[in-house]
Motif scaffolding. Sequence first.
Motif, PDB file in Angstrom:
ATOM      1  N   SER A  69      33.982  44.446  42.921  1.00  0.00           N
ATOM      2  CA  SER A  69      35.156  44.049  43.778  1.00  0.00           C
ATOM      3  C   SER A  69      36.418  44.658  42.837  1.00  0.00           C
ATOM      4  O   SER A  69      37.548  44.938  43.308  1.00  0.00           O
ATOM      5  N   ALA A  70      36.530  44.375  41.518  1.00  0.00           N
ATOM      6  CA  ALA A  70      37.832  44.968  40.919  1.00  0.00           C
ATOM      7  C   ALA A  70      37.879  46.498  41.011  1.00  0.00           C
ATOM      8  O   ALA A  70      39.141  46.768  41.221  1.00  0.00           O
ATOM      9  N   GLN A  71      36.843  47.348  40.862  1.00  0.00           N
ATOM     10  CA  GLN A  71      36.705  48.499  40.945  1.00  0.00           C
ATOM     11  C   GLN A  71      37.648  48.959  42.383  1.00  0.00           C
ATOM     12  O   GLN A  71      38.387  49.845  42.751  1.00  0.00           O
ATOM     13  N   ARG A  72      37.060  48.450  43.494  1.00  0.00           N
ATOM     14  CA  ARG A  72      37.614  48.423  44.970  1.00  0.00           C
ATOM     15  C   ARG A  72      39.208  48.240  44.853  1.00  0.00           C
ATOM     16  O   ARG A  72      39.858  49.033  45.435  1.00  0.00           O
ATOM     17  N   LEU A  73      39.573  46.954  44.051  1.00  0.00           N
ATOM     18  CA  LEU A  73      40.889  46.878  44.173  1.00  0.00           C
ATOM     19  C   LEU A  73      41.772  47.906  43.456  1.00  0.00           C
ATOM     20  O   LEU A  73      42.611  48.374  44.016  1.00  0.00           O
ATOM     21  N   VAL A  74      41.249  48.427  42.134  1.00  0.00           N
ATOM     22  CA  VAL A  74      41.772  49.520  41.546  1.00  0.00           C
ATOM     23  C   VAL A  74      42.071  50.777  42.642  1.00  0.00           C
ATOM     24  O   VAL A  74      42.863  51.565  42.408  1.00  0.00           O
ATOM     25  N   ASN A  75      40.979  50.957  43.306  1.00  0.00           N
ATOM     26  CA  ASN A  75      40.886  52.197  44.110  1.00  0.00           C
ATOM     27  C   ASN A  75      41.817  52.045  45.501  1.00  0.00           C
ATOM     28  O   ASN A  75      41.918  52.942  45.922  1.00  0.00           O
ATOM     29  N   GLU A  77      42.092  49.179  47.705  1.00  0.00           N
ATOM     30  CA  GLU A  77      41.723  48.363  48.690  1.00  0.00           C
ATOM     31  C   GLU A  77      42.508  47.012  48.450  1.00  0.00           C
ATOM     32  O   GLU A  77      42.674  46.545  47.335  1.00  0.00           O
ATOM     33  N   GLN A  78      42.827  46.132  49.538  1.00  0.00           N
ATOM     34  CA  GLN A  78      43.731  45.136  49.444  1.00  0.00           C
ATOM     35  C   GLN A  78      43.244  44.068  50.082  1.00  0.00           C
ATOM     36  O   GLN A  78      43.922  42.910  50.321  1.00  0.00           O
ATOM     37  N   GLN A  79      41.983  44.032  50.731  1.00  0.00           N
ATOM     38  CA  GLN A  79      41.854  42.969  51.421  1.00  0.00           C
ATOM     39  C   GLN A  79      41.460  41.585  50.719  1.00  0.00           C
ATOM     40  O   GLN A  79      40.833  41.589  49.517  1.00  0.00           O
ATOM     41  N   PRO A  80      41.925  40.540  51.231  1.00  0.00           N
ATOM     42  CA  PRO A  80      42.028  39.117  50.285  1.00  0.00           C
ATOM     43  C   PRO A  80      40.786  38.779  50.023  1.00  0.00           C
ATOM     44  O   PRO A  80      40.418  37.864  49.075  1.00  0.00           O
ATOM     45  N   SER A  81      39.575  39.274  51.054  1.00  0.00           N
ATOM     46  CA  SER A  81      38.260  38.978  50.898  1.00  0.00           C
ATOM     47  C   SER A  81      37.663  39.467  49.588  1.00  0.00           C
ATOM     48  O   SER A  81      36.681  38.866  49.007  1.00  0.00           O
ATOM     49  N   ILE A  82      38.122  40.646  49.277  1.00  0.00           N
ATOM     50  CA  ILE A  82      37.681  41.259  48.046  1.00  0.00           C
ATOM     51  C   ILE A  82      38.042  40.321  46.865  1.00  0.00           C
ATOM     52  O   ILE A  82      37.097  40.191  45.871  1.00  0.00           O
ATOM     53  N   ILE A  83      39.145  39.831  46.935  1.00  0.00           N
ATOM     54  CA  ILE A  83      39.738  39.056  45.568  1.00  0.00           C
ATOM     55  C   ILE A  83      38.898  37.913  45.561  1.00  0.00           C
ATOM     56  O   ILE A  83      38.544  37.205  44.586  1.00  0.00           O
ATOM     57  N   GLY A 144      48.175  34.468  40.083  1.00  0.00           N
ATOM     58  CA  GLY A 144      47.949  33.580  41.331  1.00  0.00           C
ATOM     59  C   GLY A 144      46.778  33.458  42.162  1.00  0.00           C
ATOM     60  O   GLY A 144      46.757  32.770  43.216  1.00  0.00           O
ATOM     61  N   VAL A 145      45.826  33.794  41.411  1.00  0.00           N
ATOM     62  CA  VAL A 145      44.339  33.909  42.061  1.00  0.00           C
ATOM     63  C   VAL A 145      43.892  32.391  41.880  1.00  0.00           C
ATOM     64  O   VAL A 145      43.754  32.056  40.872  1.00  0.00           O
ATOM     65  N   SER A 146      43.324  31.710  42.929  1.00  0.00           N
ATOM     66  CA  SER A 146      42.828  30.476  42.851  1.00  0.00           C
ATOM     67  C   SER A 146      41.129  30.657  42.804  1.00  0.00           C
ATOM     68  O   SER A 146      40.819  31.711  43.340  1.00  0.00           O
ATOM     69  N   PHE A 147      40.530  29.885  42.385  1.00  0.00           N
ATOM     70  CA  PHE A 147      39.251  29.787  42.064  1.00  0.00           C
ATOM     71  C   PHE A 147      38.372  28.853  42.592  1.00  0.00           C
ATOM     72  O   PHE A 147      39.167  27.496  42.663  1.00  0.00           O
ATOM     73  N   PRO A 148      37.230  28.971  43.438  1.00  0.00           N
ATOM     74  CA  PRO A 148      36.622  27.676  43.758  1.00  0.00           C
ATOM     75  C   PRO A 148      36.217  26.788  42.769  1.00  0.00           C
ATOM     76  O   PRO A 148      36.160  27.080  41.496  1.00  0.00           O
TER      77      PRO A 148
END
Length: 159
Positions: A69-75, A77-83, A144-148
């Motif tokens: 998921s982190a790799q996709r964000l580095v690349n 991608e920006q979807q909130p579902s990835i975060i 600002g990322v929240s966690f379950p």
Amino acid sequence: MRLYPYYYRVNRWEPILNVLQQSLYAEEMVCAMSSELYHIPQTKDLKGNNEMHKHLVPASYHRVTAVGSAQRLVNGEQQPSIIATMATCIVNAENQDKKVREGLNVMEKNASREFKPVIRMIIQWQNQAESTLKQAKDSLRSMGVSFPSGSEQQNGGEY
């Protein structure tokens, strides 16, 4: 002589990816060393190893998914579902790590003196896996990322 300014494309996800990769590397060492014990006659039936592996496998899965998921964000991608996926997998890995640690403690208590240093080395790698996972979580929180809630298993397949 003309000087060109350097422009850096700062990607806030790269430090997260870095610490998650460190956590996964430490997990690889835990997996390799504890699995090797199955192939040594004196430790093939070491109490705690089977129980520990029941949690090590899903902990590894969740680390791999968090790194991906982190790799996709580095690349880019920006979807909130990835975060959300990354955050959930971090919590799930933390939950599994608690049981991994319990198994390692049982293994250390039951290992012969000859193999206690090996178990202690595995525990050191587990400490590294957990501490770098916590670094990633803390960094994400500061962004600002929240966690379950960590008290219950989150969605993510059978693990």
